[in-house]
Design a protein around this motif. Structure first.
Motif, PDB file in Angstrom:
ATOM      1  N   VAL A 153      14.651   1.047  14.947  1.00 59.79           N
ATOM      2  CA  VAL A 153      13.269   1.040  13.887  1.00 59.79           C
ATOM      3  C   VAL A 153      13.686   1.117  12.346  1.00 59.79           C
ATOM      4  CG1 VAL A 153      11.008   1.909  13.191  1.00 59.79           C
ATOM      5  CG2 VAL A 153      11.466   1.508  15.697  1.00 59.79           C
ATOM      6  N   GLY A 154      14.479   2.176  12.029  1.00 57.34           N
ATOM      7  CA  GLY A 154      14.657   2.254  10.699  1.00 57.34           C
ATOM      8  C   GLY A 154      15.476   1.111   9.984  1.00 57.34           C
ATOM      9  N   GLU A 155      16.551   0.554  10.846  1.00 57.28           N
ATOM     10  CA  GLU A 155      17.247  -0.425  10.419  1.00 57.28           C
ATOM     11  C   GLU A 155      16.447  -1.491   9.986  1.00 57.28           C
ATOM     12  OE1 GLU A 155      19.993  -1.655  13.593  1.00 57.28           O
ATOM     13  OE2 GLU A 155      21.697  -0.475  12.833  1.00 57.28           O
ATOM     14  N   GLN A 156      15.278  -1.956  10.845  1.00 58.80           N
ATOM     15  CA  GLN A 156      14.486  -3.056  10.833  1.00 58.80           C
ATOM     16  C   GLN A 156      13.573  -2.815   9.554  1.00 58.80           C
ATOM     17  OE1 GLN A 156      15.071  -6.135  12.083  1.00 58.80           O
ATOM     18  NE2 GLN A 156      16.633  -4.902  13.155  1.00 58.80           N
ATOM     19  N   LEU A 157      12.900  -1.634   9.384  1.00 59.02           N
ATOM     20  CA  LEU A 157      12.186  -1.361   8.110  1.00 59.02           C
ATOM     21  C   LEU A 157      13.003  -1.420   7.033  1.00 59.02           C
ATOM     22  CD1 LEU A 157      10.255   1.586   9.591  1.00 59.02           C
ATOM     23  CD2 LEU A 157       9.448  -0.692   9.426  1.00 59.02           C
ATOM     24  N   ALA A 158      14.138  -0.992   7.039  1.00 62.23           N
ATOM     25  CA  ALA A 158      15.061  -1.146   5.582  1.00 62.23           C
ATOM     26  C   ALA A 158      15.421  -2.605   5.213  1.00 62.23           C
ATOM     27  CB  ALA A 158      16.310  -0.312   5.963  1.00 62.23           C
ATOM     28  N   ALA A 159      15.421  -3.545   6.042  1.00 59.76           N
ATOM     29  CA  ALA A 159      15.694  -4.869   5.651  1.00 59.76           C
ATOM     30  C   ALA A 159      14.404  -5.928   5.155  1.00 59.76           C
ATOM     31  CB  ALA A 159      16.108  -5.472   6.881  1.00 59.76           C
ATOM     32  N   LEU A 160      13.158  -5.114   5.426  1.00 61.37           N
ATOM     33  CA  LEU A 160      11.802  -5.795   5.075  1.00 61.37           C
ATOM     34  C   LEU A 160      11.462  -5.595   3.517  1.00 61.37           C
ATOM     35  CD1 LEU A 160       9.628  -4.780   8.065  1.00 61.37           C
ATOM     36  CD2 LEU A 160      10.880  -6.803   7.575  1.00 61.37           C
ATOM     37  N   ASP A 161      10.986  -6.425   3.033  1.00 60.69           N
ATOM     38  CA  ASP A 161      10.228  -6.604   1.789  1.00 60.69           C
ATOM     39  C   ASP A 161       8.730  -6.378   2.113  1.00 60.69           C
ATOM     40  OD1 ASP A 161      12.296  -6.856  -0.113  1.00 60.69           O
ATOM     41  OD2 ASP A 161      12.431  -9.131   0.492  1.00 60.69           O
ATOM     42  N   PRO A 162       7.681  -6.055   1.203  1.00 59.76           N
ATOM     43  CA  PRO A 162       6.421  -5.879   1.542  1.00 59.76           C
ATOM     44  C   PRO A 162       5.790  -7.204   2.138  1.00 59.76           C
ATOM     45  CG  PRO A 162       6.618  -4.923  -0.606  1.00 59.76           C
ATOM     46  CD  PRO A 162       8.008  -5.657  -0.050  1.00 59.76           C
ATOM     47  N   ALA A 163       5.232  -7.042   3.189  1.00 63.57           N
ATOM     48  CA  ALA A 163       4.452  -8.279   3.684  1.00 63.57           C
ATOM     49  C   ALA A 163       3.635  -9.284   2.722  1.00 63.57           C
ATOM     50  CB  ALA A 163       3.324  -7.868   4.875  1.00 63.57           C
ATOM     51  N   ARG A 192      10.685   9.522  11.042  1.00 61.61           N
ATOM     52  CA  ARG A 192       9.225   9.403  10.624  1.00 61.61           C
ATOM     53  C   ARG A 192       8.971   9.106   9.186  1.00 61.61           C
ATOM     54  NH1 ARG A 192       5.316  14.034   9.918  1.00 61.61           N
ATOM     55  NH2 ARG A 192       3.330  13.287  10.398  1.00 61.61           N
ATOM     56  N   ASP A 193       9.932   9.842   8.413  1.00 63.48           N
ATOM     57  CA  ASP A 193       9.447   9.649   7.036  1.00 63.48           C
ATOM     58  C   ASP A 193       9.740   8.164   6.462  1.00 63.48           C
ATOM     59  OD1 ASP A 193       9.251  12.419   6.720  1.00 63.48           O
ATOM     60  OD2 ASP A 193      10.996  12.632   5.658  1.00 63.48           O
ATOM     61  N   GLY A 194      10.739   7.542   7.111  1.00 61.60           N
ATOM     62  CA  GLY A 194      11.046   6.021   7.005  1.00 61.60           C
ATOM     63  C   GLY A 194       9.724   5.213   7.274  1.00 61.60           C
ATOM     64  N   VAL A 195       9.087   5.376   8.558  1.00 59.68           N
ATOM     65  CA  VAL A 195       7.996   4.764   9.278  1.00 59.68           C
ATOM     66  C   VAL A 195       7.048   5.076   8.131  1.00 59.68           C
ATOM     67  CG1 VAL A 195       6.426   4.485  10.984  1.00 59.68           C
ATOM     68  CG2 VAL A 195       8.941   4.961  11.459  1.00 59.68           C
ATOM     69  N   LEU A 196       6.698   6.247   7.802  1.00 53.82           N
ATOM     70  CA  LEU A 196       5.496   6.386   7.015  1.00 53.82           C
ATOM     71  C   LEU A 196       5.672   5.955   5.502  1.00 53.82           C
ATOM     72  CD1 LEU A 196       5.083  10.266   7.451  1.00 53.82           C
ATOM     73  CD2 LEU A 196       3.499   8.427   8.193  1.00 53.82           C
ATOM     74  N   ALA A 197       6.750   5.546   4.980  1.00 57.49           N
ATOM     75  CA  ALA A 197       6.818   4.961   3.812  1.00 57.49           C
ATOM     76  C   ALA A 197       6.896   3.733   3.876  1.00 57.49           C
ATOM     77  CB  ALA A 197       8.406   5.312   3.416  1.00 57.49           C
ATOM     78  N   ALA A 198       7.156   2.843   5.008  1.00 55.73           N
ATOM     79  CA  ALA A 198       7.064   1.572   4.933  1.00 55.73           C
ATOM     80  C   ALA A 198       5.656   0.972   5.446  1.00 55.73           C
ATOM     81  CB  ALA A 198       7.844   1.075   6.511  1.00 55.73           C
ATOM     82  N   LEU A 199       4.720   2.022   5.997  1.00 54.93           N
ATOM     83  CA  LEU A 199       3.181   1.876   6.058  1.00 54.93           C
ATOM     84  C   LEU A 199       2.609   2.051   4.633  1.00 54.93           C
ATOM     85  CD1 LEU A 199       2.589   3.862   9.351  1.00 54.93           C
ATOM     86  CD2 LEU A 199       1.952   1.496   9.038  1.00 54.93           C
ATOM     87  N   ALA A 200       3.230   3.120   3.861  1.00 51.95           N
ATOM     88  CA  ALA A 200       2.767   2.976   2.386  1.00 51.95           C
ATOM     89  C   ALA A 200       2.912   1.945   1.709  1.00 51.95           C
ATOM     90  CB  ALA A 200       3.122   4.520   2.069  1.00 51.95           C
TER      91      ALA A 200
END
Length: 386
Positions: A153-163, A192-200
Motif C-alpha cells: 500500500v505504501g508503495e502505491q501511495l508514494a507514487a501518487l500525486d493529489p487526485a 498507518r502514518d503514510g496512509v493518514l498523510a495520503a488522505l490528508a
C-alpha cells in the motif's frame, strides 16, 4: 459516489471434521454435512451482498483480497463462484490477497476462471491507478506473492500525486496496519502514518483494506476501513458477517455497516464443579438459536466425579447432533476427573466385575489416566442413573 467495500470471501474454505487435527490448530471443525452447508453459506453471503449492491445503486463492489481460500481451489469452487458473480448487476473489482496472490498460479488468472468470469468482473492484478468510472479511480495494491517484502500500500501511495479536481480516488489494499499488528519483523505491514498523510493531502479519499476478518474503522480517520469477512471463519473474530456501503465525496465518507452473514462461531467458558454446573451448561447450549448454523467451542475448568464426567460426555454428544459443531478446546481447559465413593455404587456391579472396578478406582485415585478413562467408559456403557 456509492460503492460496496468487502473482503475475505475465502470461497472454498473448509473446516476439518472434529478430531482430524490437534486442538491447537483447530478452527471450527465441522461435523458431517455441516461442511457443505458452511461452504454454501459463504456463496449465499456473496449473493446477498450482490443484491444489496444492486438495490443501493452502488457504482461498484470492491473486494479487497482473498476472494478464494487459495489458488489451489477446485474447478467446482471456481464454477460456483462465477455463477454467484454472474447474478450481480453491479460491476465487481477483485483484488488478489495473501490467500490468492497474483503469482504464476493465481486462480483469478486460471483458464477455468477466465472462461467463466462474467464481463462485469475486473481483476485488479496490476498495481496502480485504474479508472473504474468517469471521475472515479481505484488505486490497486495487489499481493503478487505469498510473502511480499515491502509495504504494498505504501508503495502505491508514494507514487501518487493529489487526485485531479473532481476525481474521487479509492485505495484498495490487503494486510494489517502496523497499529493493529505491530510486528517489526513483518515487512509487509501497512504503515498507518503514510496512509493518514495520503488522505490528508488528497492523494486518496478512502482506504479500503482487507485481511482483518473483524469490522474495523480507524479512530483518527474513519476513511480507513476493514469490512471484515462477510461470513464468519473463526472463533476469534469480532462482529464478522458484514459489508460496508460507502457514500464518498472529496471530504468525507458516510459508511453503513450491513449484515450479510448468517453463521456464528461461539466460544463459551464454563466452570464445572457439580451437577448444577452441568445443568447450566446444558441450558446454555439448549438456548442457542440457529444451531445448524452455529459452531460452539468450549473451554472447561473444574472438578467432576466419574459419573458427572460421563454425564458431560453424553450431554456434549447429544447437543453435537443439533449444532454444526461442538468441541472442547483442550489446551484452554483444566477439567479434573476425581472418582468418589458414589461412583462405584452407581455402577451396581457384583462379583468379579465389582472387584475389577474397585481396582480401577484405586488406580484412578492414584492419578492413573488410563484407569480414569476406563471408568468413564464403564459409566457410559452401564448407563448409571443421575
Amino acid at each position: 459516489m456509492r460503492f460496496v467495500h468487502t473482503a475475505d470471501w475465502q470461497l472454498g474454505m473448509t473446516r476439518r471434521v472434529l478430531g482430524a487435527r490437534p486442538p491447537k490448530e483447530a478452527a471450527g471443525g465441522l461435523t458431517g454435512e455441516a461442511q457443505a452447508r458452511f461452504a454454501q453459506a459463504r456463496l449465499d453471503a456473496v449473493s446477498t451482498l450482490g443484491r444489496l449492491a444492486d438495490e443501493r445503486d452502488a457504482a461498484f463492489v470492491l473486494v479487497c483480497g482473498d476472494v478464494f481460500e487459495s489458488n489451489l481451489v477446485g474447478p467446482d469452487v471456481v464454477a460456483r463462484a462465477c455463477e454467484a458473480l454472474a447474478s450481480f448487476r453491479t460491476p465487481v473489482l477483485l483484488l488478489p490477497g495473501n490467500h490468492d496472490p497474483a503469482d504464476a498460479a493465481c486462480v483469478l488468472r486460471r483458464p477455468d476462471f477466465v472462461r467463466r468470469c462474467p464481463p462485469h468482473i475486473t481483476v485488479l492484478d496490476t498495481p496502480g491507478v485504474h479508472e473504474v468510472a468517469p471521475g472515479v479511480e481505484v488505486v490497486a495494491a495487489p499481493w503478487r506473492s505469498k510473502h511480499p517484502l515491502t509495504d504494498l500500500v505504501g508503495e502505491q501511495l508514494a507514487a501518487l500525486d493529489p487526485a485531479p479536481p473532481g476525481t474521487l480516488r479509492v485505495l484498495a489494499g490487503h494486510g494489517e496496519l502496523d497499529v493493529l499488528d505491530p510486528d517489526d519483523d513483518e515487512p509487509a505491514r501497512i504503515r498507518r502514518d503514510g496512509v493518514l498523510a495520503a488522505l490528508a493531502d488528497g492523494r486518496v479519499h478512502y482506504v479500503a483494506l482487507g485481511d482483518r476478518h473483524s469490522t474495523w474503522a480507524d479512530a483518527v480517520d474513519d476513511r480507513i476501513r476493514h469490512p471484515g469477512t462477510p461470513e464468519v471463519t473463526d472463533f476469534d473474530e469480532v462482529d464478522p458477517g458484514h459489508v460496508l456501503v460507502v457514500d464518498l465525496d472529496e471530504h468525507a465518507a458516510r459508511v453503513s455497516v450491513e449484515t450479510v452473514g448468517r453463521w456464528r462461531f461461539v466460544r463459551h467458558d464454563a466452570g464445572l464443579d457439580g451437577d448444577d454446573d452441568l445443568d447450566a451448561l446444558d441450558a446454555r447450549l439448549a438456548a442457542l438459536l440457529d444451531k445448524e448454523r452455529t459452531a460452539v467451542r468450549l473451554a472447561l475448568v473444574g472438578t467432576l466425579s466419574l459419573r458427572q464426567r460421563s454425564r458431560l460426555d453424553d450431554l456434549l454428544a447429544a447437543h453435537g447432533h443439533a449444532f454444526a459443531a461442538v468441541e472442547v478446546l483442550e489446551q484452554h481447559s483444566d477439567l479434573a476427573t476425581v472418582p468418589d465413593d458414589a461412583d462405584l455404587d452407581d455402577l451396581a456391579l457384583h462379583g468379579f466385575a465389582r472387584d475389577a472396578a474397585t481396582d480401577l478406582f484405586a488406580a484412578a485415585r492414584r492419578d492413573d489416566a488410563e484407569a480414569r478413562d476406563a471408568l468413564r467408559l464403564l459409566h457410559r456403557l452401564v448407563g448409571s442413573p443421575r
